[in-house]
Design a protein around this motif. Structure first.
Motif, PDB file in Angstrom:
ATOM      1  N   VAL A 260       0.825  -1.211   0.000  1.00 26.69           N
ATOM      2  CA  VAL A 260       0.000   0.000   0.000  1.00 26.69           C
ATOM      3  C   VAL A 260       0.857   1.259   0.000  1.00 26.69           C
ATOM      4  CG1 VAL A 260      -1.838  -1.208   1.234  1.00 26.69           C
ATOM      5  CG2 VAL A 260      -0.223   0.188   2.530  1.00 26.69           C
ATOM      6  N   PHE A 261       2.159   1.118   0.243  1.00 26.08           N
ATOM      7  CA  PHE A 261       3.025   2.287   0.328  1.00 26.08           C
ATOM      8  C   PHE A 261       3.704   2.583  -1.006  1.00 26.08           C
ATOM      9  CE2 PHE A 261       3.133   1.090   4.936  1.00 26.08           C
ATOM     10  CZ  PHE A 261       2.441   2.207   5.362  1.00 26.08           C
ATOM     11  N   SER A 262       4.164   3.841  -1.121  1.00 29.64           N
ATOM     12  CA  SER A 262       4.815   4.310  -2.333  1.00 29.64           C
ATOM     13  C   SER A 262       6.317   4.472  -2.086  1.00 29.64           C
ATOM     14  CB  SER A 262       4.184   5.639  -2.766  1.00 29.64           C
ATOM     15  OG  SER A 262       4.680   6.053  -4.023  1.00 29.64           O
ATOM     16  N   SER A 263       7.007   5.036  -3.074  1.00 26.81           N
ATOM     17  CA  SER A 263       8.468   5.096  -3.036  1.00 26.81           C
ATOM     18  C   SER A 263       9.050   5.835  -1.835  1.00 26.81           C
ATOM     19  CB  SER A 263       8.994   5.700  -4.343  1.00 26.81           C
ATOM     20  OG  SER A 263       8.397   6.950  -4.605  1.00 26.81           O
ATOM     21  N   PRO A 264       8.419   6.902  -1.281  1.00 28.52           N
ATOM     22  CA  PRO A 264       9.016   7.522  -0.086  1.00 28.52           C
ATOM     23  C   PRO A 264       9.105   6.558   1.094  1.00 28.52           C
ATOM     24  CG  PRO A 264       7.419   9.013  -1.073  1.00 28.52           C
ATOM     25  CD  PRO A 264       7.263   7.690  -1.759  1.00 28.52           C
ATOM     26  N   GLN A 265       8.037   5.799   1.333  1.00 30.83           N
ATOM     27  CA  GLN A 265       8.041   4.868   2.454  1.00 30.83           C
ATOM     28  C   GLN A 265       9.013   3.709   2.211  1.00 30.83           C
ATOM     29  OE1 GLN A 265       4.825   5.723   0.940  1.00 30.83           O
ATOM     30  NE2 GLN A 265       4.897   7.494   2.301  1.00 30.83           N
ATOM     31  N   ILE A 266       9.086   3.263   0.956  1.00 37.68           N
ATOM     32  CA  ILE A 266      10.017   2.180   0.628  1.00 37.68           C
ATOM     33  C   ILE A 266      11.458   2.625   0.896  1.00 37.68           C
ATOM     34  CG2 ILE A 266      10.930   0.788  -1.277  1.00 37.68           C
ATOM     35  CD1 ILE A 266       8.053   1.011  -2.508  1.00 37.68           C
ATOM     36  N   THR A 267      11.780   3.859   0.501  1.00 36.88           N
ATOM     37  CA  THR A 267      13.127   4.375   0.714  1.00 36.88           C
ATOM     38  C   THR A 267      13.436   4.509   2.199  1.00 36.88           C
ATOM     39  OG1 THR A 267      12.848   5.656  -1.317  1.00 36.88           O
ATOM     40  CG2 THR A 267      14.741   6.195   0.063  1.00 36.88           C
ATOM     41  N   ASN A 268      12.469   5.008   2.975  1.00 37.61           N
ATOM     42  CA  ASN A 268      12.683   5.183   4.406  1.00 37.61           C
ATOM     43  C   ASN A 268      12.920   3.848   5.108  1.00 37.61           C
ATOM     44  OD1 ASN A 268      12.354   7.936   4.152  1.00 37.61           O
ATOM     45  ND2 ASN A 268      10.209   7.931   4.754  1.00 37.61           N
ATOM     46  N   ILE A 269      12.151   2.836   4.728  1.00 36.96           N
ATOM     47  CA  ILE A 269      12.327   1.519   5.343  1.00 36.96           C
ATOM     48  C   ILE A 269      13.666   0.909   4.922  1.00 36.96           C
ATOM     49  CG2 ILE A 269      11.434  -0.845   5.419  1.00 36.96           C
ATOM     50  CD1 ILE A 269       9.881   1.202   7.133  1.00 36.96           C
ATOM     51  N   LEU A 270      14.064   1.127   3.669  1.00 37.74           N
ATOM     52  CA  LEU A 270      15.379   0.645   3.243  1.00 37.74           C
ATOM     53  C   LEU A 270      16.489   1.283   4.082  1.00 37.74           C
ATOM     54  CD1 LEU A 270      17.187  -0.910   1.187  1.00 37.74           C
ATOM     55  CD2 LEU A 270      17.226   1.193  -0.161  1.00 37.74           C
ATOM     56  N   ASN A 271      16.400   2.593   4.324  1.00 36.32           N
ATOM     57  CA  ASN A 271      17.392   3.258   5.171  1.00 36.32           C
ATOM     58  C   ASN A 271      17.449   2.628   6.555  1.00 36.32           C
ATOM     59  OD1 ASN A 271      18.443   5.252   3.406  1.00 36.32           O
ATOM     60  ND2 ASN A 271      16.631   6.516   3.689  1.00 36.32           N
TER      61      ASN A 271
ATOM     62  N   GLN B 112      11.308   7.989  -9.487  1.00 38.27           N
ATOM     63  CA  GLN B 112      12.418   8.932  -9.409  1.00 38.27           C
ATOM     64  C   GLN B 112      12.561   9.549  -8.014  1.00 38.27           C
ATOM     65  OE1 GLN B 112      14.741   9.443 -11.830  1.00 38.27           O
ATOM     66  NE2 GLN B 112      13.620   7.727 -12.737  1.00 38.27           N
ATOM     67  N   TYR B 113      11.563   9.335  -7.163  1.00 39.56           N
ATOM     68  CA  TYR B 113      11.617   9.956  -5.836  1.00 39.56           C
ATOM     69  C   TYR B 113      12.844   9.529  -5.016  1.00 39.56           C
ATOM     70  CZ  TYR B 113      10.481  11.341  -1.091  1.00 39.56           C
ATOM     71  OH  TYR B 113      10.550  11.880   0.167  1.00 39.56           O
ATOM     72  N   PRO B 114      13.177   8.235  -4.945  1.00 38.52           N
ATOM     73  CA  PRO B 114      14.322   7.848  -4.106  1.00 38.52           C
ATOM     74  C   PRO B 114      15.604   8.580  -4.495  1.00 38.52           C
ATOM     75  CG  PRO B 114      13.058   5.914  -4.718  1.00 38.52           C
ATOM     76  CD  PRO B 114      12.500   7.055  -5.525  1.00 38.52           C
ATOM     77  N   LYS B 115      15.813   8.762  -5.793  1.00 37.41           N
ATOM     78  CA  LYS B 115      17.042   9.415  -6.255  1.00 37.41           C
ATOM     79  C   LYS B 115      16.999  10.919  -5.992  1.00 37.41           C
ATOM     80  CE  LYS B 115      19.141   7.312  -9.855  1.00 37.41           C
ATOM     81  NZ  LYS B 115      19.495   6.980 -11.256  1.00 37.41           N
ATOM     82  N   ARG B 116      15.839  11.527  -6.178  1.00 34.47           N
ATOM     83  CA  ARG B 116      15.723  12.976  -6.064  1.00 34.47           C
ATOM     84  C   ARG B 116      15.620  13.437  -4.611  1.00 34.47           C
ATOM     85  NH1 ARG B 116      16.658  18.099  -6.392  1.00 34.47           N
ATOM     86  NH2 ARG B 116      14.852  19.486  -6.476  1.00 34.47           N
ATOM     87  N   TRP B 117      14.736  12.804  -3.822  1.00 40.21           N
ATOM     88  CA  TRP B 117      14.483  13.250  -2.451  1.00 40.21           C
ATOM     89  C   TRP B 117      14.812  12.202  -1.397  1.00 40.21           C
ATOM     90  CZ3 TRP B 117      13.971  18.203  -1.732  1.00 40.21           C
ATOM     91  CH2 TRP B 117      13.397  19.005  -2.721  1.00 40.21           C
TER      92      TRP B 117
ATOM     93  N   SER C 267      24.688   9.831  -5.187  1.00 38.47           N
ATOM     94  CA  SER C 267      25.924  10.242  -4.531  1.00 38.47           C
ATOM     95  C   SER C 267      25.538  10.934  -3.225  1.00 38.47           C
ATOM     96  CB  SER C 267      26.718  11.203  -5.422  1.00 38.47           C
ATOM     97  OG  SER C 267      27.648  11.943  -4.662  1.00 38.47           O
ATOM     98  N   LEU C 268      26.005  10.406  -2.106  1.00 39.37           N
ATOM     99  CA  LEU C 268      25.678  11.041  -0.833  1.00 39.37           C
ATOM    100  C   LEU C 268      26.262  12.447  -0.755  1.00 39.37           C
ATOM    101  CD1 LEU C 268      25.815   8.538   2.179  1.00 39.37           C
ATOM    102  CD2 LEU C 268      23.860   9.685   1.164  1.00 39.37           C
ATOM    103  N   LYS C 269      27.388  12.660  -1.433  1.00 41.40           N
ATOM    104  CA  LYS C 269      27.976  13.998  -1.458  1.00 41.40           C
ATOM    105  C   LYS C 269      26.996  15.004  -2.063  1.00 41.40           C
ATOM    106  CE  LYS C 269      32.102  16.498  -3.028  1.00 41.40           C
ATOM    107  NZ  LYS C 269      33.388  16.399  -3.780  1.00 41.40           N
TER     108      LYS C 269
END
Length: 701
Positions: A190-201, A444-449, A488-490
């Protein structure tokens, strides 16, 4: 012909050929399902980090999740996307405990934001941090939501001053991660890319500070984006997929367990894709279809699942009056329903009217269903509520879909269904996914934000005390997250510090939130249910929905907060509300309104293609005090010079996406702009930041 009808075959699940080592079943159980045994074995395998269980709805994924906790003393933290699902799964876990009777007697506790606040207030605990630690220390099985899990691993709840001095970064997350060995994420699709990225972190933070933990994702629809991220970094995962292993059949076979019963699924024709069309169909057919089904099939149980809370609220008294002569109970379960009513409604209702609070994973016993669906996943989820339990002679559902989708399924060239078809559920689900319509996944959200939140985690890992405690964690996290997201984290650090320098910290707050920071949420006192306990009348709800659907009165903040205190409530969740309102009723006709902004530079803002922190917004509906509250608030937003309908159609925006019409002219009947707020603003920007302004459309190929 007014309707199309198909019949879904029953579904049978393959039993496991043998029991896994260490598992003893209750005396009245003959076997585990194939996927349950495979999930248990994967959880015991030290070479596997992440497991995805994609068993069908109703096939016992919950037992697959809790089997290790019941037989091997595996301390478990499970997350559920809705409070209703968390409540349902608490009952499931308690039921397994009663059946398996584990010698270690695991303590089970359910925790969400409201429960945490009440626990802190009742026990006079000084902070949320101490409250969370207390619950973790006293719960072998802790059920919560992914929001709290995320905020623990984003270093929230810590006590720090403005200079950042105070608790060590690992004060809370280390305590939680040391306590639990298995982390469960239910219905994560039910979640989208922002939540997926946060859980991956969070997973990577755990991996590099407290290694050896297991992560289990339960969903009939596996998340391909998360799997892609895990593959990029070589994190070992296993997919338990009964469909690919032919672990389902659609005719009875000895020893196989029936998990779904045959269902007649009916598609009314000629429903317009409008907000009122489905509501009107329900009203018009309340007696001839819905009531008649209960009259002809006594002992039936049913549900109506809709997208709109206001629609449920307006239908509730109509159906209560209609069903009362039969002695049948009609109850509600929505985001505005109090906890007392929610806890009773699923079990006690003969007809349950609800929204998304009941369509995500809740296991209730019904044989009649009417439902709307915003997208293919939503359709499969809601339809999956029906046919899970025996004891009924017939199972019937009405899918209220827009006419163009019904035409795709039954009428256009190469349509996949015929009236009267008999179809298995797996084939049917694939047909729905293929023909329902496109919904944007915001890849594109994980890469951008999303990478900015990764940078915030990395910053904490680089602090002196963290470097001393976990000397390799920062470097290893950096390597993994850059591979996973392709960033790139930089560069993310540069983006982070630029926002801070430009006084746009609110944008960073939005990035670091889980589902968005709820900038437009209002504190409300709900008088529409006279039987609701006083404490439960104080709620949070979003302004756009209030303006569209409700009748309300203004309440000043001091009065609202004082009355909430008198009712015995913790008032923390109300402190940051946009404004405070008293709900007195529901509109029969939805209010037509828009956001308004008189700024001379609005067209330039729209052309910029950037997320903004904007002030001076108003609403053309409602009372002056609401516009006053809006004007004073800095709002994270994105403004586009395309109108809302165009964007929704072109981009495949989800139904509850926070994008609204905007104009710089109060009397404008065709607002030229669209404004998105909070997390929706970040998502929208990733899709259209590169578009040419509308006045330059000739340049676009």
């Amino acid at each position: 012909m007014s309707n199309y009808k198909i019949t879904l075959k029953p579904v049978y699940s393959r039993p496991a050929s043998t029991l896994p080592t260490g598992v003893t079943l209750p005396s009245d159980w003959s076997s585990l399902a194939w996927h349950q045994a495979k999930t248990y074995e994967a959880l015991q395998d030290p070479s596997i980090d992440v497991i995805f269980n994609t068993a069908l709805t109703g096939d016992g994924k919950s037992l697959a999740a809790y089997l290790a906790a019941m037989t091997q003393r595996t301390y478990t933290l499970a997350t559920y996307p809705t409070n209703e699902l968390g409540r349902d799964q608490e009952k499931q876990a308690q039921g397994y405990k009663a059946k398996f009777k584990p010698q270690h007697d695991p303590q089970i506790y359910r925790l969400n934001a409201a429960v945490l606040e009440e626990f802190i207030a009742t026990n006079k605990i000084p902070s949320k941090l101490e409250g969370l630690i207390n619950r973790a220390d006293n719960s072998e099985i802790l059920l919560t939501n992914p929001d709290i899990f995320h905020y623990i691993h984003d270093f929230r709840y810590l006590r720090r001053n403005k200079a950042g001095k105070g608790d060590n970064s690992d004060r809370l997350f280390q305590k939680i991660d040391n306590n639990y060995n298995l982390f469960i994420f239910d219905e994560f699709h039910v979640f989208s890319s922002p939540q997926i990225t946060n859980i991956l972190n969070a997973i990577l933070l755990i991996k590099h500070t407290t290694p050896g933990k297991k992560f289990l994702f339960l969903s009939a629809t596996p998340n391909e984006l998360l799997q892609e991220f895990l593959s990029n970094i070589g994190l070992r995962y296993n997919i338990i997929d009964p469909v690919s292993q032919e672990a389902y059949k659609f005719t009875n076979e000895e020893g196989w367990r029936q998990i779904n019963f045959p269902v007649d699924l009916i598609f009314p024709r000629n429903l317009e894709p409008s907000l009122s069309s489905n509501y009107n169909w329900i009203v018009e057919n309340a007696e001839t279809i819905i009531l008649r089904f209960f009259q002809e099939n006594t002992e039936s149980k049913g549900a109506i699942i809709l997208n709109s809370i206001a629609a449920v609220k307006k239908l509730l008294p109509k159906f209560q009056e209609l069903f009362a002569p039969l002695g049948l109970k009609v109850r509600e379960n929505t985001g505005l329903t109090g906890e007392t009513e929610k806890s009773k409604s699923v079990e006690e209702a003969d007809l349950l009217l609800g929204t998304s609070t009941i369509d995500v994973g809740v296991d209730f016993k019904i044989n009649f269903l009417v439902f709307e669906a915003a997208d293919a996943g939503n359709f499969i989820q809601r339809f999956g509520r029906l046919g899970r339990h025996g004891g009924f002679d017939t199972y019937q559902a009405y899918a209220l879909l827009p006419n163009f989708i019904v035409e795709r399924l039954f009428e256009v060239d190469k349509h996949p269904l015929q009236n009267g078809d008999i179809c298995d559920r797996i084939t049917f689900s694939n047909i729905i996914r293929a023909h329902y319509g496109y919904i944007n996944e915001f890849k594109q959200y994980p890469k951008r934000w999303g990478g900015i939140q990764s940078a915030c985690v990395h910053l904490e890992l680089n602090k002196g005390n963290m470097k001393a405690q976990y000397p390799e964690a920062a470097n290893r996290f950096e390597v993994d997250i850059q591979k996973a997201l392709g960033i790139s984290l930089k560069q993310k650090y540069a983006q982070l510090f630029h926002c801070i320098k430009e006084s746009k910290k609110k944008i960073i707050e939005e990035v670091r939130s889980f589902r968005g920071s709820s900038q437009l949420d209002c504190g409300i006192y709900d008088t529409t249910n006279p039987d609701e306990p006083e404490q439960e009348r104080y709620k949070i709800y979003n302004l756009p929905s209030i303006l569209s659907n409700f009748i309300y009165q203004w309440v000043d903040k001091e009065s609202f907060i004082n009355e909430a205190k008198k009712a015995g409530l913790s008032i923390n969740r109300f402190e940051r509300a946009l404004c405070y309102l008293k709900l007195t009723g529901y509109r029969e006709v939805r209010e037509d309104w828009k956001f308004y902004c008189s700024r001379e530079d609005l067209s330039e803002i729209a052309k910029s293609g950037k997320v903004q922190v904007l002030k001076g917004l108003e609403a053309t509906a409602g009372i002056n005090q609401i516009s006053g509250a809006l004007r004073r608030r800095d709002l994270v937003c994105f403004v586009s010079d395309r109108n809302r309908s165009t964007l929704r159609a072109k981009l495949g925006l989800p139904i509850h996406f926070q994008a609204y019409s905007l104009s710089d002219c109060m009397e404008d009947r065709n607002p030229p702009y669209t404004i998105a707020f909070g997390q929706s603003a970040l998502l929208l920007e990733t899709l259209i930041w590169h578009w040419k302004p509308q006045e330059d459309e000739g340049w676009i190929c």
